[in-house]
Design a protein around this motif. Structure first.
Motif, PDB file in Angstrom:
ATOM      1  N   ARG A   1       0.854  -1.188   0.000  1.00 23.47           N
ATOM      2  CA  ARG A   1       0.000   0.000   0.000  1.00 23.47           C
ATOM      3  C   ARG A   1       0.893   1.242   0.000  1.00 23.47           C
ATOM      4  O   ARG A   1       1.786   1.359   0.818  1.00 23.47           O
ATOM      5  CB  ARG A   1      -0.897   0.049   1.223  1.00 23.47           C
ATOM      6  CG  ARG A   1      -1.918  -1.032   1.271  1.00 23.47           C
ATOM      7  CD  ARG A   1      -2.893  -0.869   2.369  1.00 23.47           C
ATOM      8  NE  ARG A   1      -2.271  -0.470   3.634  1.00 23.47           N
ATOM      9  CZ  ARG A   1      -2.922  -0.252   4.750  1.00 23.47           C
ATOM     10  NH1 ARG A   1      -4.208  -0.405   4.793  1.00 23.47           N
ATOM     11  NH2 ARG A   1      -2.296   0.108   5.845  1.00 23.47           N
ATOM     12  N   ARG A   2       0.612   2.148  -0.886  1.00 27.61           N
ATOM     13  CA  ARG A   2       1.285   3.439  -0.912  1.00 27.61           C
ATOM     14  C   ARG A   2       0.200   4.505  -0.907  1.00 27.61           C
ATOM     15  O   ARG A   2      -0.813   4.386  -1.602  1.00 27.61           O
ATOM     16  CB  ARG A   2       2.143   3.607  -2.169  1.00 27.61           C
ATOM     17  CG  ARG A   2       3.285   2.652  -2.261  1.00 27.61           C
ATOM     18  CD  ARG A   2       4.429   3.076  -1.338  1.00 27.61           C
ATOM     19  NE  ARG A   2       5.581   2.221  -1.538  1.00 27.61           N
ATOM     20  CZ  ARG A   2       5.940   1.260  -0.707  1.00 27.61           C
ATOM     21  NH1 ARG A   2       5.223   1.002   0.351  1.00 27.61           N
ATOM     22  NH2 ARG A   2       7.002   0.533  -0.947  1.00 27.61           N
ATOM     23  N   SER A   3       0.403   5.552  -0.130  1.00 25.17           N
ATOM     24  CA  SER A   3      -0.591   6.606  -0.090  1.00 25.17           C
ATOM     25  C   SER A   3       0.070   7.951  -0.353  1.00 25.17           C
ATOM     26  O   SER A   3       1.263   8.139  -0.085  1.00 25.17           O
ATOM     27  CB  SER A   3      -1.308   6.619   1.252  1.00 25.17           C
ATOM     28  OG  SER A   3      -0.392   6.854   2.282  1.00 25.17           O
ATOM     29  N   LYS A   4      -0.720   8.857  -0.886  1.00 22.72           N
ATOM     30  CA  LYS A   4      -0.240  10.194  -1.184  1.00 22.72           C
ATOM     31  C   LYS A   4      -1.348  11.185  -0.875  1.00 22.72           C
ATOM     32  O   LYS A   4      -2.530  10.914  -1.125  1.00 22.72           O
ATOM     33  CB  LYS A   4       0.159  10.294  -2.658  1.00 22.72           C
ATOM     34  CG  LYS A   4       0.767  11.623  -3.031  1.00 22.72           C
ATOM     35  CD  LYS A   4       1.263  11.630  -4.448  1.00 22.72           C
ATOM     36  CE  LYS A   4       1.858  13.004  -4.746  1.00 22.72           C
ATOM     37  NZ  LYS A   4       2.347  13.099  -6.117  1.00 22.72           N
ATOM     38  N   LYS A   5      -0.961  12.336  -0.298  1.00 23.91           N
ATOM     39  CA  LYS A   5      -1.941  13.380   0.017  1.00 23.91           C
ATOM     40  C   LYS A   5      -1.952  14.416  -1.100  1.00 23.91           C
ATOM     41  O   LYS A   5      -0.897  14.851  -1.566  1.00 23.91           O
ATOM     42  CB  LYS A   5      -1.583  14.069   1.326  1.00 23.91           C
ATOM     43  CG  LYS A   5      -1.862  13.258   2.547  1.00 23.91           C
ATOM     44  CD  LYS A   5      -1.589  14.097   3.774  1.00 23.91           C
ATOM     45  CE  LYS A   5      -1.616  13.251   5.022  1.00 23.91           C
ATOM     46  NZ  LYS A   5      -1.283  14.032   6.213  1.00 23.91           N
ATOM     47  N   TYR A   6      -3.148  14.807  -1.492  1.00 25.47           N
ATOM     48  CA  TYR A   6      -3.327  15.839  -2.494  1.00 25.47           C
ATOM     49  C   TYR A   6      -4.089  16.996  -1.873  1.00 25.47           C
ATOM     50  O   TYR A   6      -5.097  16.786  -1.183  1.00 25.47           O
ATOM     51  CB  TYR A   6      -4.132  15.311  -3.691  1.00 25.47           C
ATOM     52  CG  TYR A   6      -3.428  14.242  -4.484  1.00 25.47           C
ATOM     53  CD1 TYR A   6      -2.530  14.587  -5.482  1.00 25.47           C
ATOM     54  CD2 TYR A   6      -3.662  12.901  -4.246  1.00 25.47           C
ATOM     55  CE1 TYR A   6      -1.877  13.610  -6.235  1.00 25.47           C
ATOM     56  CE2 TYR A   6      -3.020  11.923  -4.986  1.00 25.47           C
ATOM     57  CZ  TYR A   6      -2.130  12.288  -5.970  1.00 25.47           C
ATOM     58  OH  TYR A   6      -1.490  11.331  -6.709  1.00 25.47           O
ATOM     59  N   ALA A   7      -3.634  18.222  -2.117  1.00 24.33           N
ATOM     60  CA  ALA A   7      -4.382  19.416  -1.725  1.00 24.33           C
ATOM     61  C   ALA A   7      -5.380  19.686  -2.838  1.00 24.33           C
ATOM     62  O   ALA A   7      -5.008  19.807  -4.006  1.00 24.33           O
ATOM     63  CB  ALA A   7      -3.440  20.592  -1.532  1.00 24.33           C
ATOM     64  N   CYS A   8      -6.655  19.788  -2.476  1.00 20.51           N
ATOM     65  CA  CYS A   8      -7.710  19.898  -3.481  1.00 20.51           C
ATOM     66  C   CYS A   8      -8.563  21.136  -3.244  1.00 20.51           C
ATOM     67  O   CYS A   8      -8.862  21.486  -2.096  1.00 20.51           O
ATOM     68  CB  CYS A   8      -8.613  18.677  -3.438  1.00 20.51           C
ATOM     69  SG  CYS A   8      -7.742  17.146  -3.658  1.00 20.51           S
ATOM     70  N   GLN A   9      -8.984  21.758  -4.331  1.00 17.42           N
ATOM     71  CA  GLN A   9      -9.884  22.900  -4.284  1.00 17.42           C
ATOM     72  C   GLN A   9     -11.297  22.402  -4.019  1.00 17.42           C
ATOM     73  O   GLN A   9     -11.753  21.435  -4.639  1.00 17.42           O
ATOM     74  CB  GLN A   9      -9.833  23.665  -5.615  1.00 17.42           C
ATOM     75  CG  GLN A   9     -10.762  24.834  -5.712  1.00 17.42           C
ATOM     76  CD  GLN A   9     -10.322  25.997  -4.838  1.00 17.42           C
ATOM     77  OE1 GLN A   9      -9.166  26.097  -4.455  1.00 17.42           O
ATOM     78  NE2 GLN A   9     -11.259  26.862  -4.527  1.00 17.42           N
ATOM     79  N   VAL A  10     -12.003  23.048  -3.067  1.00 19.95           N
ATOM     80  CA  VAL A  10     -13.374  22.658  -2.734  1.00 19.95           C
ATOM     81  C   VAL A  10     -14.302  23.789  -3.154  1.00 19.95           C
ATOM     82  O   VAL A  10     -14.128  24.938  -2.736  1.00 19.95           O
ATOM     83  CB  VAL A  10     -13.526  22.384  -1.221  1.00 19.95           C
ATOM     84  CG1 VAL A  10     -14.960  21.988  -0.900  1.00 19.95           C
ATOM     85  CG2 VAL A  10     -12.567  21.315  -0.777  1.00 19.95           C
ATOM     86  N   ASP A  11     -15.296  23.495  -3.993  1.00 20.10           N
ATOM     87  CA  ASP A  11     -16.290  24.490  -4.380  1.00 20.10           C
ATOM     88  C   ASP A  11     -17.225  24.756  -3.215  1.00 20.10           C
ATOM     89  O   ASP A  11     -17.368  23.928  -2.303  1.00 20.10           O
ATOM     90  CB  ASP A  11     -17.073  24.009  -5.602  1.00 20.10           C
ATOM     91  CG  ASP A  11     -16.195  23.919  -6.843  1.00 20.10           C
ATOM     92  OD1 ASP A  11     -15.180  24.646  -6.900  1.00 20.10           O
ATOM     93  OD2 ASP A  11     -16.522  23.111  -7.736  1.00 20.10           O
ATOM     94  N   GLU A  12     -17.904  25.900  -3.244  1.00 18.43           N
ATOM     95  CA  GLU A  12     -18.741  26.303  -2.114  1.00 18.43           C
ATOM     96  C   GLU A  12     -19.959  25.420  -1.914  1.00 18.43           C
ATOM     97  O   GLU A  12     -20.461  25.296  -0.810  1.00 18.43           O
ATOM     98  CB  GLU A  12     -19.168  27.763  -2.292  1.00 18.43           C
ATOM     99  CG  GLU A  12     -18.002  28.716  -2.166  1.00 18.43           C
ATOM    100  CD  GLU A  12     -18.445  30.159  -2.231  1.00 18.43           C
ATOM    101  OE1 GLU A  12     -19.622  30.434  -1.980  1.00 18.43           O
ATOM    102  OE2 GLU A  12     -17.589  31.006  -2.544  1.00 18.43           O
ATOM    103  N   GLY A  13     -20.466  24.794  -2.943  1.00 18.09           N
ATOM    104  CA  GLY A  13     -21.665  23.976  -2.824  1.00 18.09           C
ATOM    105  C   GLY A  13     -21.432  22.606  -2.198  1.00 18.09           C
ATOM    106  O   GLY A  13     -22.381  21.891  -1.886  1.00 18.09           O
ATOM    107  N   ILE A  14     -20.185  22.222  -1.979  1.00 15.63           N
ATOM    108  CA  ILE A  14     -19.869  20.882  -1.480  1.00 15.63           C
ATOM    109  C   ILE A  14     -19.555  20.949   0.012  1.00 15.63           C
ATOM    110  O   ILE A  14     -18.676  21.701   0.433  1.00 15.63           O
ATOM    111  CB  ILE A  14     -18.676  20.285  -2.247  1.00 15.63           C
ATOM    112  CG1 ILE A  14     -19.002  20.177  -3.737  1.00 15.63           C
ATOM    113  CG2 ILE A  14     -18.314  18.917  -1.691  1.00 15.63           C
ATOM    114  CD1 ILE A  14     -17.838  19.745  -4.596  1.00 15.63           C
ATOM    115  N   ASN A  15     -20.278  20.179   0.809  1.00 16.80           N
ATOM    116  CA  ASN A  15     -20.011  20.080   2.247  1.00 16.80           C
ATOM    117  C   ASN A  15     -19.285  18.772   2.509  1.00 16.80           C
ATOM    118  O   ASN A  15     -19.778  17.702   2.169  1.00 16.80           O
ATOM    119  CB  ASN A  15     -21.316  20.108   3.052  1.00 16.80           C
ATOM    120  CG  ASN A  15     -22.011  21.449   2.938  1.00 16.80           C
ATOM    121  OD1 ASN A  15     -21.356  22.482   2.827  1.00 16.80           O
ATOM    122  ND2 ASN A  15     -23.328  21.428   2.942  1.00 16.80           N
TER     123      ASN A  15
END
Length: 118
Positions: free
Chosen positions: A35-49
């Motif tokens: 198992r290998r994991s990686k973190k991604y910084a993601c943009q969140v739109d305002e309509g998504i909780n």
């Protein structure tokens, strides 16, 4: 466009979510699954909780900042949690084995009577 599925691990910034994507693959020589994991910084739109631990689908996009090049597309639907199993006995198997059996109780009574008579 690259589409990945991962778990939300941080929501500390205003329009950013840290999403951890896990990759499972088989070692070419030893045939063990890794198992290998990686973190991604993601943009969140305002309509998504979003909430921590939620499964989401992310998609690559043009770079929004130095570290953000992914956007949260949508939270994935999760199955309902299974109900907890009912508690049958309050004693654990280890606690049951520590209790004395009826025969040993009878033997203990006999030995205490003998010691009192002496």
């Amino acid at each position: 466009m690259k589409t990945l599925t991962g778990t939300v691990v941080s929501l500390k910034n205003k329009n950013t979510a840290a999403v951890e994507v896990e990759n499972r693959f088989q070692h070419p020589l030893y045939k063990k699954y890794l198992r290998r994991s990686k973190k991604y910084a993601c943009q969140v739109d305002e309509g998504i909780n979003l909430t921590l631990g939620q499964k989401v689908t992310i998609v690559s996009c043009r770079p929004v900042s130095k570290t953000k090049a992914f956007k949260v597309l949508a939270p994935t639907k999760t199955a309902k949690a299974a109900p907890a199993p009912e508690k049958v006995s309050s004693e654990t198997p280890a606690a049951k084995s520590k209790t004395k059996t009826d025969k040993s109780k009878v033997q203990d009574k006999k030995t205490t009577k003998k010691t009192k008579e002496k």
